[in-house]
Design a protein around this motif. Structure first.
Motif, PDB file in Angstrom:
ATOM      1  N   GLN A 206       1.000  -1.244  -0.017  1.00  0.00           N
ATOM      2  CA  GLN A 206       0.045   0.039  -0.074  1.00  0.00           C
ATOM      3  C   GLN A 206       1.070   1.155  -0.036  1.00  0.00           C
ATOM      4  O   GLN A 206       0.615   2.370  -0.640  1.00  0.00           O
ATOM      5  CB  GLN A 206      -0.645   0.098   1.196  1.00  0.00           C
ATOM      6  N   VAL A 207       2.213   1.229   0.684  1.00  0.00           N
ATOM      7  CA  VAL A 207       2.924   2.515   0.823  1.00  0.00           C
ATOM      8  C   VAL A 207       4.393   1.675   0.688  1.00  0.00           C
ATOM      9  O   VAL A 207       4.561   0.773   1.160  1.00  0.00           O
ATOM     10  CB  VAL A 207       2.718   3.111   2.150  1.00  0.00           C
ATOM     11  N   GLY A 208       5.218   2.529   0.020  1.00  0.00           N
ATOM     12  CA  GLY A 208       6.579   2.003  -0.111  1.00  0.00           C
ATOM     13  C   GLY A 208       6.654   1.568  -1.787  1.00  0.00           C
ATOM     14  O   GLY A 208       6.110   2.220  -2.735  1.00  0.00           O
ATOM     15  N   ARG A 209       7.218   0.290  -1.841  1.00  0.00           N
ATOM     16  CA  ARG A 209       7.166  -0.179  -3.480  1.00  0.00           C
ATOM     17  C   ARG A 209       5.876  -0.690  -3.687  1.00  0.00           C
ATOM     18  O   ARG A 209       5.363  -1.746  -3.171  1.00  0.00           O
ATOM     19  CB  ARG A 209       8.174  -1.279  -3.249  1.00  0.00           C
ATOM     20  N   LEU A 210       5.228  -0.080  -4.751  1.00  0.00           N
ATOM     21  CA  LEU A 210       3.791  -0.125  -5.093  1.00  0.00           C
ATOM     22  C   LEU A 210       3.711  -1.432  -6.013  1.00  0.00           C
ATOM     23  O   LEU A 210       4.571  -1.736  -6.624  1.00  0.00           O
ATOM     24  CB  LEU A 210       3.066   0.820  -5.660  1.00  0.00           C
ATOM     25  N   HIS A 211       2.285  -2.067  -6.382  1.00  0.00           N
ATOM     26  CA  HIS A 211       2.172  -2.999  -7.109  1.00  0.00           C
ATOM     27  C   HIS A 211       3.052  -4.380  -6.845  1.00  0.00           C
ATOM     28  O   HIS A 211       3.531  -5.107  -7.673  1.00  0.00           O
ATOM     29  CB  HIS A 211       2.541  -2.564  -8.844  1.00  0.00           C
ATOM     30  N   GLN A 212       3.189  -4.417  -5.417  1.00  0.00           N
ATOM     31  CA  GLN A 212       4.178  -5.796  -5.309  1.00  0.00           C
ATOM     32  C   GLN A 212       3.070  -6.557  -4.241  1.00  0.00           C
ATOM     33  O   GLN A 212       2.230  -6.144  -3.280  1.00  0.00           O
ATOM     34  CB  GLN A 212       5.173  -5.120  -4.208  1.00  0.00           C
ATOM     35  N   VAL A 213       3.492  -7.961  -4.337  1.00  0.00           N
ATOM     36  CA  VAL A 213       2.682  -8.915  -3.427  1.00  0.00           C
ATOM     37  C   VAL A 213       3.997  -9.740  -2.799  1.00  0.00           C
ATOM     38  O   VAL A 213       4.754 -10.032  -3.223  1.00  0.00           O
ATOM     39  CB  VAL A 213       1.908  -9.951  -4.385  1.00  0.00           C
ATOM     40  N   ASN A 214       3.728 -10.171  -1.470  1.00  0.00           N
ATOM     41  CA  ASN A 214       4.539 -10.736  -0.854  1.00  0.00           C
ATOM     42  C   ASN A 214       3.787 -12.196  -0.223  1.00  0.00           C
ATOM     43  O   ASN A 214       2.483 -11.854   0.192  1.00  0.00           O
ATOM     44  CB  ASN A 214       5.364 -10.336   0.180  1.00  0.00           C
ATOM     45  N   HIS A 215       4.221 -13.250  -0.329  1.00  0.00           N
ATOM     46  CA  HIS A 215       3.695 -14.387   0.405  1.00  0.00           C
ATOM     47  C   HIS A 215       4.595 -15.177   1.043  1.00  0.00           C
ATOM     48  O   HIS A 215       5.740 -15.285   0.595  1.00  0.00           O
ATOM     49  CB  HIS A 215       2.462 -15.129  -0.440  1.00  0.00           C
ATOM     50  N   MET A 216       4.452 -15.801   2.061  1.00  0.00           N
ATOM     51  CA  MET A 216       5.088 -16.761   3.089  1.00  0.00           C
ATOM     52  C   MET A 216       4.671 -17.882   3.219  1.00  0.00           C
ATOM     53  O   MET A 216       3.339 -18.235   3.466  1.00  0.00           O
ATOM     54  CB  MET A 216       5.747 -15.864   4.328  1.00  0.00           C
ATOM     55  N   TRP A 217       5.654 -19.063   3.297  1.00  0.00           N
ATOM     56  CA  TRP A 217       5.233 -20.223   3.717  1.00  0.00           C
ATOM     57  C   TRP A 217       6.423 -20.910   4.522  1.00  0.00           C
ATOM     58  O   TRP A 217       7.480 -20.270   4.619  1.00  0.00           O
ATOM     59  CB  TRP A 217       5.492 -21.209   2.255  1.00  0.00           C
ATOM     60  N   GLN A 218       5.975 -22.016   5.190  1.00  0.00           N
ATOM     61  CA  GLN A 218       6.873 -22.723   6.099  1.00  0.00           C
ATOM     62  C   GLN A 218       6.890 -24.012   5.863  1.00  0.00           C
ATOM     63  O   GLN A 218       6.067 -24.724   5.553  1.00  0.00           O
ATOM     64  CB  GLN A 218       6.410 -22.340   7.518  1.00  0.00           C
ATOM     65  N   TYR A 219       8.282 -24.469   5.789  1.00  0.00           N
ATOM     66  CA  TYR A 219       8.594 -26.021   5.506  1.00  0.00           C
ATOM     67  C   TYR A 219       9.303 -26.590   6.345  1.00  0.00           C
ATOM     68  O   TYR A 219      10.237 -25.839   7.182  1.00  0.00           O
ATOM     69  CB  TYR A 219       9.279 -26.094   4.088  1.00  0.00           C
ATOM     70  N   PRO A 220       9.391 -28.037   6.672  1.00  0.00           N
ATOM     71  CA  PRO A 220      10.511 -28.331   7.596  1.00  0.00           C
ATOM     72  C   PRO A 220      11.811 -28.498   7.085  1.00  0.00           C
ATOM     73  O   PRO A 220      12.745 -28.445   7.870  1.00  0.00           O
ATOM     74  CB  PRO A 220       9.826 -29.939   7.499  1.00  0.00           C
ATOM     75  N   SER A 221      11.776 -28.311   5.781  1.00  0.00           N
ATOM     76  CA  SER A 221      13.352 -28.367   5.425  1.00  0.00           C
ATOM     77  C   SER A 221      13.270 -28.061   3.822  1.00  0.00           C
ATOM     78  O   SER A 221      12.007 -27.788   3.082  1.00  0.00           O
ATOM     79  CB  SER A 221      14.024 -29.809   5.245  1.00  0.00           C
ATOM     80  N   LEU A 222      14.385 -27.765   3.004  1.00  0.00           N
ATOM     81  CA  LEU A 222      14.133 -27.367   1.555  1.00  0.00           C
ATOM     82  C   LEU A 222      13.994 -28.595   0.782  1.00  0.00           C
ATOM     83  O   LEU A 222      13.288 -28.482  -0.196  1.00  0.00           O
ATOM     84  CB  LEU A 222      15.533 -26.790   1.153  1.00  0.00           C
ATOM     85  N   GLU A 223      14.348 -29.926   1.142  1.00  0.00           N
ATOM     86  CA  GLU A 223      13.928 -30.874   0.521  1.00  0.00           C
ATOM     87  C   GLU A 223      12.270 -31.318   0.609  1.00  0.00           C
ATOM     88  O   GLU A 223      11.596 -31.787  -0.156  1.00  0.00           O
ATOM     89  CB  GLU A 223      14.516 -32.434   1.095  1.00  0.00           C
ATOM     90  N   ALA A 224      11.710 -30.909   1.926  1.00  0.00           N
ATOM     91  CA  ALA A 224      10.305 -31.085   1.946  1.00  0.00           C
ATOM     92  C   ALA A 224       9.593 -30.051   1.256  1.00  0.00           C
ATOM     93  O   ALA A 224       8.616 -30.378   0.518  1.00  0.00           O
ATOM     94  CB  ALA A 224       9.899 -30.827   3.313  1.00  0.00           C
TER      95      ALA A 224
END
Length: 266
Positions: A206-224
């Motif tokens: 909304q403020v700062g770098r516009l037209h940007q989407v962030n989403h986050m995920w959590q995993y047990p490991s990179l292999e998972a």
């Protein structure tokens, strides 16, 4: 999130009209009118896709490689201090250090009680000892940026928990004017991912770098992570979602993060 088909149709018509206004008035009247029409369009997008209850502030610090430990100690004092101060009405969503991606970089996400809460919280911090704690971490920082975001209505931020593993923060820079289309496409396709892993959160700027989407995920490991993402590709609709949303994006990044000891999400 969209409460009815009728409202969706009206909103799309309004957005289409706003886009025509930008084009015509840019030619006839120049930038002030075009800017006003553009602001209306952004507001309409936000009302449609946002949960609206909270504002999340992303604070990103790049730190001197030789001062990581000093920075961590100073950052912990500041962020734990404001988190534990009830009069500030701010929550620490989480604090992380980059494992893969831009090195010596730290990400902190704060949750404010909408914009009025952000105004009140930041004013209280500026006039308290918390400001001294923040200044104490600055000598170790080489650059910093902030961004105010809102949650997507269909994707509320996960509550505090300690599950272990790694976090992935994905960042998408959208073409201006495509947020509603991106959200609509992604919302329909995201169920393919939810079948295997619960998301941490998704936010649009909304403020700062516009037209940007962030989403986050959590995993047990990179292999998972690899295995779970491969399973999602086997679900009908996910490949189409990725194809459509990638066409709305100018560039994207993926960062693997490790939670700091005081992070409320870990």
């Amino acid at each position: 999130m969209l409460q009815s088909l009728a409202k969706t149709s009206v909103s799309k018509a309004a957005l289409s009209g706003a886009r025509r206004t930008i084009s015509v008035q840019s030619l006839l009247h120049g930038s002030p009118e075009a800017k006003k029409a553009g602001d209306i369009e952004v507001q309409q997008h936000s009302r449609i896709v946002a949960r609206g209850k909270y504002v999340h502030g992303f604070e990103v610090h790049r730190v001197q490689p030789g001062a990581i430990d000093e920075y961590k100690a100073a950052a912990e004092k500041y962020y734990v201090g404001i988190k534990d101060a009830p009069e500030l009405h701010v929550k620490l969503t989480g604090s992380w250090e980059t494992l893969v991606g831009q090195q010596d970089t730290f990400v902190h996400i704060l949750e404010y009680e909408n914009y009025a809460g952000f105004d009140k919280t930041t004013e209280l911090i500026r006039t308290s000892d918390h400001a001294k704690a923040y200044k104490a971490l600055l000598p170790y920082v080489t650059s910093r940026s902030t961004q105010l975001t809102q949650e997507f209505a269909f994707f509320p931020t996960a509550p505090p928990h300690a599950q272990g593993g790694i976090f992935e923060l994905r960042n998408y820079q959208l073409k201006p004017g495509t947020l509603l289309e991106w959200e609509n496409t992604w919302r329909r396709g995201i169920e393919a991912r939810r079948k295997f892993i619960a998301p941490i959160g998704a936010w649009f700027s909304q403020v700062g770098r516009l037209h940007q989407v962030n989403h986050m995920w959590q995993y047990p490991s990179l292999e998972a992570r690899k295995e779970l993402r491969e399973k999602a590709w086997q679900i009908d609709g996910w490949a189409e979602t990725v194809s459509k949303t990638s066409q709305l994006t100018t560039h994207m990044d993926s960062f693997i993060l490790l939670p700091l000891s005081y992070s409320t999400l870990k």
